[in-house]
Design a protein around this motif. Structure first.
Motif, PDB file in Angstrom:
ATOM      1  N   GLU A 110     -30.306  72.407  52.958  1.00 56.59           N
ATOM      2  CA  GLU A 110     -29.394  71.674  52.073  1.00 56.59           C
ATOM      3  C   GLU A 110     -30.192  70.641  51.301  1.00 56.59           C
ATOM      4  O   GLU A 110     -29.662  70.392  50.116  1.00 56.59           O
ATOM      5  N   ILE A 113     -31.574  72.336  48.327  1.00 58.86           N
ATOM      6  CA  ILE A 113     -30.300  72.414  47.421  1.00 58.86           C
ATOM      7  C   ILE A 113     -30.109  71.424  46.710  1.00 58.86           C
ATOM      8  O   ILE A 113     -29.860  71.501  45.278  1.00 58.86           O
ATOM      9  N   ARG A 117     -30.256  70.353  42.683  1.00 56.81           N
ATOM     10  CA  ARG A 117     -29.236  70.033  41.916  1.00 56.81           C
ATOM     11  C   ARG A 117     -29.425  68.623  41.187  1.00 56.81           C
ATOM     12  O   ARG A 117     -28.634  68.497  40.077  1.00 56.81           O
TER      13      ARG A 117
END
Length: 265
Positions: A110, A113, A117
């Motif tokens: 995560e 990610i 982002r």
């Protein structure tokens, strides 16, 4: 001292070890003719093992922790991301030089990610070697290999590899980055670990937004038998007991302000 006492206490208190010690005590009692003590020790040990491996006890204990902090809507801008260690197989990575993940590896997936982002966000990896007896590579030393392989530039990473527990995660992370007023920092850790983590970061003066990952429950568990395989059930029970005991211990020692901190605490 708190670190060493907590590790020693947990070595004896975790369900599997406690059951083994009870069985050993029962055997010793039987050698001295203490048959009643023998029966009590053996039956208690079997009860602990049965509840921990054959029932949904662990999930029922974990679920309130996981529900305490909900993941918020995606912020428009993020200054930084702090991920807490606990997602790598430290002993294997120390020997093989890779980045083998354990059941908490979602924390780093995560984080990768989120880093993609929010390309301008700093990434703080907080986690040294928290084991008392086992050798292993700290997560802050392993994580750069994984994150770079997933496309996160090395110059975005801030490594905090001194911490041995969550209290030190919060303290040392704040010392490293000195967050500015008004900045948004995300805290990435397992959902069951979020209440204690958020309380400790608040106590350290490091305001963060909870970004829970690594859920171990569906939120729909009820009281039941054989709802999961025994190994996972035992792991859930062990993690839940460790976290609840940790919350109480940190509260009694004054490191957090309540035994079950939450968003309104």
């Amino acid at each position: 001292m708190f670190f060493y006492l907590s590790k020693i206490f947990w070595f004896f208190a975790q369900p599997l070890n406690f059951a083994i010690f009870l069985l050993a005590a029962g055997l010793v009692a039987s050698l001295f003719g203490r048959r009643r003590l023998f029966r009590v020790a053996v039956l208690t040990s079997l009860l602990i093992l049965a509840l921990s491996t054959w029932t949904s006890l662990g999930s029922l204990m974990l679920n309130p922790l996981e529900e305490r902090y909900q993941r918020p809507p995606q912020p428009p801008a993020v200054a930084g991301i702090v991920v807490l260690g606990g997602g790598f197989e430290g002993a294997i990575n120390l020997a093989r030089g890779g980045y083998e993940l354990n059941s908490g590896g979602d924390r780093f997936v995560e984080t990768a990610i989120l880093a993609r982002r929010y390309p301008d966000a700093k990434v703080v990896i907080s986690g040294g070697t928290g084991a008392l007896m086992l050798d292993g590579e700290g997560d802050a030393d392993t994580a750069p290999r994984l994150l770079e392989a997933l496309g996160v530039a090395r110059d975005r990473l801030t490594l905090e590899n001194r911490s041995r527990n969550t209290y030190e995660n919060a303290l040392f992370s704040r010392e490293l980055v000195t967050p500015r007023p008004g900045e948004t920092w995300l805290l990435v850790t397992s959902a069951f670990h979020m209440p204690r983590s958020m309380a400790l970061f608040a106590k350290a003066g490091f305001p963060v937004v909870a970004w829970p990952v690594d859920y171990r429950t569906s939120g729909q568990e009820g009281v039941g038998l054989f709802t999961d395989n025994p190994a996972d059930s035992l792991q859930n029970t062990t993690m839940a007991m460790r976290e609840w005991i940790g919350l109480v211990a940190y509260w009694l020692s004054g490191r957090i302000d309540g035994p079950f901190p939450g968003p309104s605490s």
